[in-house]
Design an enzyme around this catalytic site. Structure first.
Site, mmCIF file in Angstrom:
data_model
loop_
_atom_site.group_PDB
_atom_site.id
_atom_site.type_symbol
_atom_site.label_atom_id
_atom_site.label_comp_id
_atom_site.label_asym_id
_atom_site.label_seq_id
_atom_site.Cartn_x
_atom_site.Cartn_y
_atom_site.Cartn_z
ATOM 1 N N VAL A 14 0.832 -1.204 0.000
ATOM 2 C CA VAL A 14 0.000 0.000 0.000
ATOM 3 C C VAL A 14 0.871 1.260 0.000
ATOM 4 C CG1 VAL A 14 -1.754 1.286 1.303
ATOM 5 C CG2 VAL A 14 -1.899 -1.185 1.137
ATOM 6 N N LYS A 16 3.427 1.793 2.857
ATOM 7 C CA LYS A 16 3.844 2.147 4.232
ATOM 8 C C LYS A 16 5.251 2.702 4.272
ATOM 9 C CE LYS A 16 3.525 -1.881 6.086
ATOM 10 N NZ LYS A 16 3.223 -2.590 4.835
ATOM 11 N N LYS A 38 12.222 -0.750 11.383
ATOM 12 C CA LYS A 38 11.469 -1.750 10.630
ATOM 13 C C LYS A 38 11.809 -3.071 11.315
ATOM 14 C CE LYS A 38 9.341 -3.438 6.831
ATOM 15 N NZ LYS A 38 8.021 -3.054 6.306
ATOM 16 N N SER A 42 10.632 -8.993 5.304
ATOM 17 C CA SER A 42 10.829 -10.164 4.460
ATOM 18 C C SER A 42 11.129 -9.690 3.039
ATOM 19 C CB SER A 42 9.601 -11.079 4.503
ATOM 20 O OG SER A 42 8.434 -10.351 4.199
ATOM 21 N N ASP A 56 13.571 -1.837 2.216
ATOM 22 C CA ASP A 56 12.697 -0.919 2.960
ATOM 23 C C ASP A 56 13.473 -0.251 4.096
ATOM 24 O OD1 ASP A 56 10.626 -1.637 1.327
ATOM 25 O OD2 ASP A 56 9.520 -2.775 2.832
ATOM 26 N N GLU A 118 7.678 1.047 11.547
ATOM 27 C CA GLU A 118 6.877 0.578 10.423
ATOM 28 C C GLU A 118 6.620 -0.917 10.530
ATOM 29 O OE1 GLU A 118 6.969 -0.421 5.717
ATOM 30 O OE2 GLU A 118 8.583 0.848 6.483
ATOM 31 N N GLY A 119 5.356 -1.299 10.400
ATOM 32 C CA GLY A 119 4.998 -2.702 10.444
ATOM 33 C C GLY A 119 5.291 -3.398 9.129
#
Length: 254
Positions: A14, A16, A38, A42, A56, A118-119
């Site tokens: 999305v 994030k 973070k 994965s 990320d 951040e998830g």
């Protein structure tokens, strides 16, 4: 009081990381010592030194101005399979230590003025066994922001995510709509936005435009921070991180 914010979403892919990085870059530009975490990632890749790293996490580090020496504190667990972390860890023969993840997040929260955590995936994504992203948000005692899409289907996804978060006792601060391009929006996107606000009782804190790939250099991150200042209510985000308004079970202020 821990001064931070958890960034979660209605689903995977999305945006994030983009939103987290943009907010971090905006805070950094304001002279704030911003931390980013973070906890689990994965889909890791091998860098030039053949070390498994999260792209990320690299993006967040660049946005916050953190060097490579911070990688383990920013991203303690990086897994190669592009699967939900609980499955990626099992496939990789890795045991995820929940207590260690929480300790690292709290360490960053203690060191930085404001910290973004951040998830991974959506708010109900399994991190390890039955331990979900939602459980991590609760354990860290942080308010959360939902990142959502603007397109068809987003009303259902966003309303259900907000409802689930509230059922779990998570304090929600608002929603940021990603990939909102003002010159291209139609009645579809505008009606989605209106229904999301109406049905969740949450404020939309930002309508973030589609952006091209952002290079991990200081000039590009500075520009990303400027985009965040233009399209996200950064003052309200800062207030939320400092313990300001969040919304309870029925959308009422807390």
């Amino acid at each position: 009081m821990q001064k931070g914010l958890f960034i979660t979403a209605t689903d995977t892919d999305v945006g994030k990381t983009l939103i987290s990085g943009a907010i971090a870059a905006a805070l950094k530009a304001r002279g704030i010592n911003v931390g980013v975490v973070k906890p689990v990632a994965s889909g890791g890749v091998r860098n030039i030194n053949a070390k498994l790293v999260s792209e990320d996490a690299s993006f967040l580090m660049a946005a916050a101005g953190l060097g490579e020496e911070w990688r383990q504190e920013v991203n303690p667990v990086c897994l190669a399979p592009a699967l939900t972390p609980a499955v990626a860890a099992t496939v990789s023969g890795v045991t995820i230590n929940r207590a260690k993840l929480i300790a690292i997040c709290r360490s960053m929260l203690a060191q930085a003025e404001l910290t973004l955590v951040e998830g991974v995936g959506g708010i109900a994504a399994p991190i390890w066994e039955d331990y979900l992203v939602a459980d991590m948000v609760l354990e860290l005692k942080l308010p959360a922001i939902l990142v959502a899409r603007a397109n068809l289907g987003t009303i259902n996804h966003t309303v259900l995510t907000a409802s689930y978060a509230r059922q779990q006792g998570i304090k929600l601060g608002g929603i940021i709509i990603n990939r909102w391009d003002e010159d291209q929006v139609t009645v579809l996107e505008r009606s989605n936005l209106a229904y999301i606000e109406r049905l969740t009782g949450l404020p939309v804190l930002g309508r973030f435009p589609t952006v091209a790939a952002v290079a991990a250099d200081s000039a590009s991150m500075a520009r990303l921070g400027q985009v965040a200042e233009q399209h996200v209510a950064i003052d309200e985000v800062v207030s939320l991180m400092q313990g300001g308004t969040s919304y309870g079970e029925t959308g009422t202020k807390r």
